[in-house]
Design a protein around this motif. Structure first.
Motif, PDB file in Angstrom:
ATOM      1  N   VAL A   1       0.837  -1.196   0.000  1.00 37.35           N
ATOM      2  CA  VAL A   1       0.000   0.000   0.000  1.00 37.35           C
ATOM      3  C   VAL A   1       0.878   1.254   0.000  1.00 37.35           C
ATOM      4  CG1 VAL A   1      -1.781   1.304   1.210  1.00 37.35           C
ATOM      5  CG2 VAL A   1      -1.833  -1.204   1.239  1.00 37.35           C
ATOM      6  N   LEU A   2       0.648   2.116  -1.008  1.00 39.20           N
ATOM      7  CA  LEU A   2       1.396   3.363  -1.144  1.00 39.20           C
ATOM      8  C   LEU A   2       0.657   4.553  -0.559  1.00 39.20           C
ATOM      9  CD1 LEU A   2       2.697   3.049  -4.818  1.00 39.20           C
ATOM     10  CD2 LEU A   2       3.980   2.598  -2.720  1.00 39.20           C
ATOM     11  N   THR A   3      -0.668   4.598  -0.738  1.00 38.21           N
ATOM     12  CA  THR A   3      -1.450   5.751  -0.283  1.00 38.21           C
ATOM     13  C   THR A   3      -2.697   5.281   0.454  1.00 38.21           C
ATOM     14  OG1 THR A   3      -2.753   5.872  -2.327  1.00 38.21           O
ATOM     15  CG2 THR A   3      -0.684   7.108  -2.266  1.00 38.21           C
ATOM     16  N   PRO A   4      -3.215   6.079   1.378  1.00 38.36           N
ATOM     17  CA  PRO A   4      -4.404   5.683   2.143  1.00 38.36           C
ATOM     18  C   PRO A   4      -5.633   5.427   1.284  1.00 38.36           C
ATOM     19  CG  PRO A   4      -3.293   7.524   3.223  1.00 38.36           C
ATOM     20  CD  PRO A   4      -2.648   7.363   1.877  1.00 38.36           C
ATOM     21  N   ASN A   5      -5.701   6.059   0.084  1.00 34.58           N
ATOM     22  CA  ASN A   5      -6.884   5.869  -0.763  1.00 34.58           C
ATOM     23  C   ASN A   5      -6.725   4.725  -1.756  1.00 34.58           C
ATOM     24  OD1 ASN A   5      -5.080   7.049  -2.499  1.00 34.58           O
ATOM     25  ND2 ASN A   5      -6.545   8.485  -3.382  1.00 34.58           N
ATOM     26  N   GLY A   6      -5.736   3.855  -1.531  1.00 33.63           N
ATOM     27  CA  GLY A   6      -5.739   2.592  -2.253  1.00 33.63           C
ATOM     28  C   GLY A   6      -4.796   2.410  -3.409  1.00 33.63           C
ATOM     29  N   LEU A   7      -3.771   3.258  -3.574  1.00 37.37           N
ATOM     30  CA  LEU A   7      -2.761   2.966  -4.587  1.00 37.37           C
ATOM     31  C   LEU A   7      -1.827   1.883  -4.051  1.00 37.37           C
ATOM     32  CD1 LEU A   7      -1.720   6.368  -6.193  1.00 37.37           C
ATOM     33  CD2 LEU A   7      -3.230   4.599  -7.102  1.00 37.37           C
ATOM     34  N   VAL A   8      -1.618   0.847  -4.854  1.00 33.37           N
ATOM     35  CA  VAL A   8      -0.857  -0.321  -4.416  1.00 33.37           C
ATOM     36  C   VAL A   8       0.234  -0.639  -5.429  1.00 33.37           C
ATOM     37  CG1 VAL A   8      -0.985  -2.811  -3.947  1.00 33.37           C
ATOM     38  CG2 VAL A   8      -2.801  -1.285  -3.135  1.00 33.37           C
ATOM     39  N   LEU A   9       1.431  -0.853  -4.942  1.00 32.97           N
ATOM     40  CA  LEU A   9       2.591  -1.228  -5.759  1.00 32.97           C
ATOM     41  C   LEU A   9       2.701  -2.747  -5.790  1.00 32.97           C
ATOM     42  CD1 LEU A   9       5.405  -0.526  -7.090  1.00 32.97           C
ATOM     43  CD2 LEU A   9       6.322  -0.517  -4.766  1.00 32.97           C
ATOM     44  N   THR A  10       2.968  -3.310  -6.968  1.00 32.31           N
ATOM     45  CA  THR A  10       3.173  -4.752  -7.092  1.00 32.31           C
ATOM     46  C   THR A  10       4.086  -5.016  -8.278  1.00 32.31           C
ATOM     47  OG1 THR A  10       2.052  -6.908  -7.175  1.00 32.31           O
ATOM     48  CG2 THR A  10       1.141  -5.148  -8.555  1.00 32.31           C
ATOM     49  N   ASN A  11       4.327  -6.285  -8.574  1.00 31.17           N
ATOM     50  CA  ASN A  11       5.082  -6.649  -9.774  1.00 31.17           C
ATOM     51  C   ASN A  11       4.171  -6.623 -10.996  1.00 31.17           C
ATOM     52  OD1 ASN A  11       7.027  -9.108  -8.029  1.00 31.17           O
ATOM     53  ND2 ASN A  11       7.767  -7.155  -8.799  1.00 31.17           N
ATOM     54  N   ASN A  12       4.719  -6.263 -12.145  1.00 29.60           N
ATOM     55  CA  ASN A  12       3.930  -6.325 -13.366  1.00 29.60           C
ATOM     56  C   ASN A  12       3.492  -7.748 -13.663  1.00 29.60           C
ATOM     57  OD1 ASN A  12       2.863  -5.283 -15.963  1.00 29.60           O
ATOM     58  ND2 ASN A  12       4.448  -6.601 -16.806  1.00 29.60           N
ATOM     59  N   HIS A  13       4.373  -8.725 -13.414  1.00 32.98           N
ATOM     60  CA  HIS A  13       3.996 -10.094 -13.769  1.00 32.98           C
ATOM     61  C   HIS A  13       2.872 -10.635 -12.891  1.00 32.98           C
ATOM     62  CE1 HIS A  13       7.103 -11.158 -10.647  1.00 32.98           C
ATOM     63  NE2 HIS A  13       6.207 -12.084 -10.367  1.00 32.98           N
ATOM     64  N   VAL A  14       2.592  -9.990 -11.752  1.00 41.30           N
ATOM     65  CA  VAL A  14       1.467 -10.404 -10.907  1.00 41.30           C
ATOM     66  C   VAL A  14       0.135 -10.089 -11.584  1.00 41.30           C
ATOM     67  CG1 VAL A  14       0.249  -9.916  -8.736  1.00 41.30           C
ATOM     68  CG2 VAL A  14       2.717 -10.266  -8.729  1.00 41.30           C
TER      69      VAL A  14
END
Length: 361
Positions: free
Chosen positions: A81-94
């Motif tokens: 989780v990057l921001t309280p309103n729901g931006l999420v970092l992950t892998n592209n291959h996911v």
């Protein structure tokens, strides 16, 4: 810099369904300092005193599940989780190939539908937004520049795609600036990623996209690949785990670029355009050979047949499947484009069609 060949610790395939793709891609993104109103928090340097003890802290972790309708598969991974309103970092291959994505915040245990904000195929980083999320606990980041071989680290993720509380495993940094090559079992292609943090923490399928933490519980890397071999010692065998993480600084640089909506040769912003063909190499002849046409797609409507070789896309020649993929990267759903192909009999055909929306690539 060492180079290793590994199988990706990517998404965990749901039981009785096809295995998830195991692609590993090359990095690419320059440093971007400025950001928009929802910019990711800058890395915070970790002091030596904070490195004393292992950390089990795991705020800001999301269990990600995807459906791939075109392949009839489901898969799972992890996000940060990057921001309280729901931006999420992950892998592209996911999220690659996903036609539907959901994310479960492991702090509030709520599940949200997710949409792709953008992704970097080369850097293996993606940002998704959890629709309707608010007041989420965010992860804390630290610069990976202070990481040293021997540092204690903790990997957190959705190991095995089981959901629920994240799995926490601990190890040490065993090497820096590593390169890995992984094989995509579905296509037979191999991809390479460099500059990675190597750890002996036993990262498993489903952990991809999750955080690698320092002893203060701050994110220093994004878990992206893993391998487990055995070495014989006397009559016993010992497992040698090697996990790999994208340094936090690089991951955040790409995330900021995606948040600002800055497309590039590797970063795609927004929905992905779809032509509706599955292609492979055409052997000795140029072009992208159509192995399969997706039902209901623009390609089917335009009567591009299986066995045809696509040789032009817009104003550009197509000499390989990868060339077609690259050209599609710059397009968006709704774009009109002229396609040329040759039939099995050698006739050259063309049509103009409107691209549909498809899964991220």
């Amino acid at each position: 810099m060492s180079d290793h060949r590994v199988r990706r610790g990517v998404r965990a395939a749901i039981p009785m369904l096809l295995a998830a793709l195991l692609a590993l891609l090359v990095p690419g993104c320059r440093v971007m300092e400025s950001g928009g109103p929802e910019d990711v928090p800058p890395p915070v340097r970790t002091t030596e005193a904070e490195k004393a003890e292992p950390s089990g802290r795991k705020p800001g972790v999301v269990n990600i599940e995807t459906e791939q309708e075109l392949n009839g598969t489901r898969a799972a991974g992890t996000g940060i989780v990057l921001t309280p309103n729901g931006l999420v970092l992950t892998n592209n291959h996911v999220i690659k190939g996903a036609t539907a994505i959901t994310g479960t915040d492991t702090d509030n245990r709520r599940t949200y539908p997710a949409e792709v904000v953008g992704y970097d195929r080369a850097g293996d980083i993606a940002v998704v937004r959890l629709t309707g999320a608010a007041r989420l606990k965010t992860a804390a980041f630290a610069s990976a520049s202070g990481v040293n071989v021997g540092d204690v680290v903790t990997a957190v993720g959705n190991a095995g795609g089981k959901g629920g509380a994240p799995t926490v495993v601990t190890g040490r940094v065993t090497a820096l600036d590593q390169a890995v090559t992984a094989r995509d079992d579905s296509s037979g292609t191999s991809e390479r990623l460099t500059g990675l943090i190597e750890t002996n923490a036993p990262i498993k399928p489903g952990d991809s996209g999750g955080p690698l933490l320092d002893t203060a519980g701050k994110v220093i890397g994004v878990n992206t690949a893993a391998s487990a071999g055995t070495s014989a010692k006397g009559t016993q065998e010992k497992k040698n785990h090697r996990g790999y993480a994208i340094p936090s600084d690089r991951a955040l640089e790409i995330a900021r670029q995606i948040q600002r909506g800055e497309a590039s040769s590797t970063v795609h912003i927004g929905p992905t355009a779809m032509l509706g063909v599955k292609v492979r190499s055409n052997g000795r002849s140029p072009g992208a050979l159509v192995a399969e046409v997706v039902p209901g797609s623009p390609a089917e409507a335009a009567r591009i047949p299986a066995g045809a070789a696509i040789v032009a896309f817009g104003d550009d020649a197509v000499d390989s499947p990868s060339a077609l993929t690259t050209l599609m990267h710059y397009r968006h759903p709704g774009d009109t484009v002229r396609i040329e192909w040759t039939t099995r009999q050698g006739a050259r055909m063309s049509t103009t069609l409107r691209l549909a929306e498809g899964p991220p690539q």
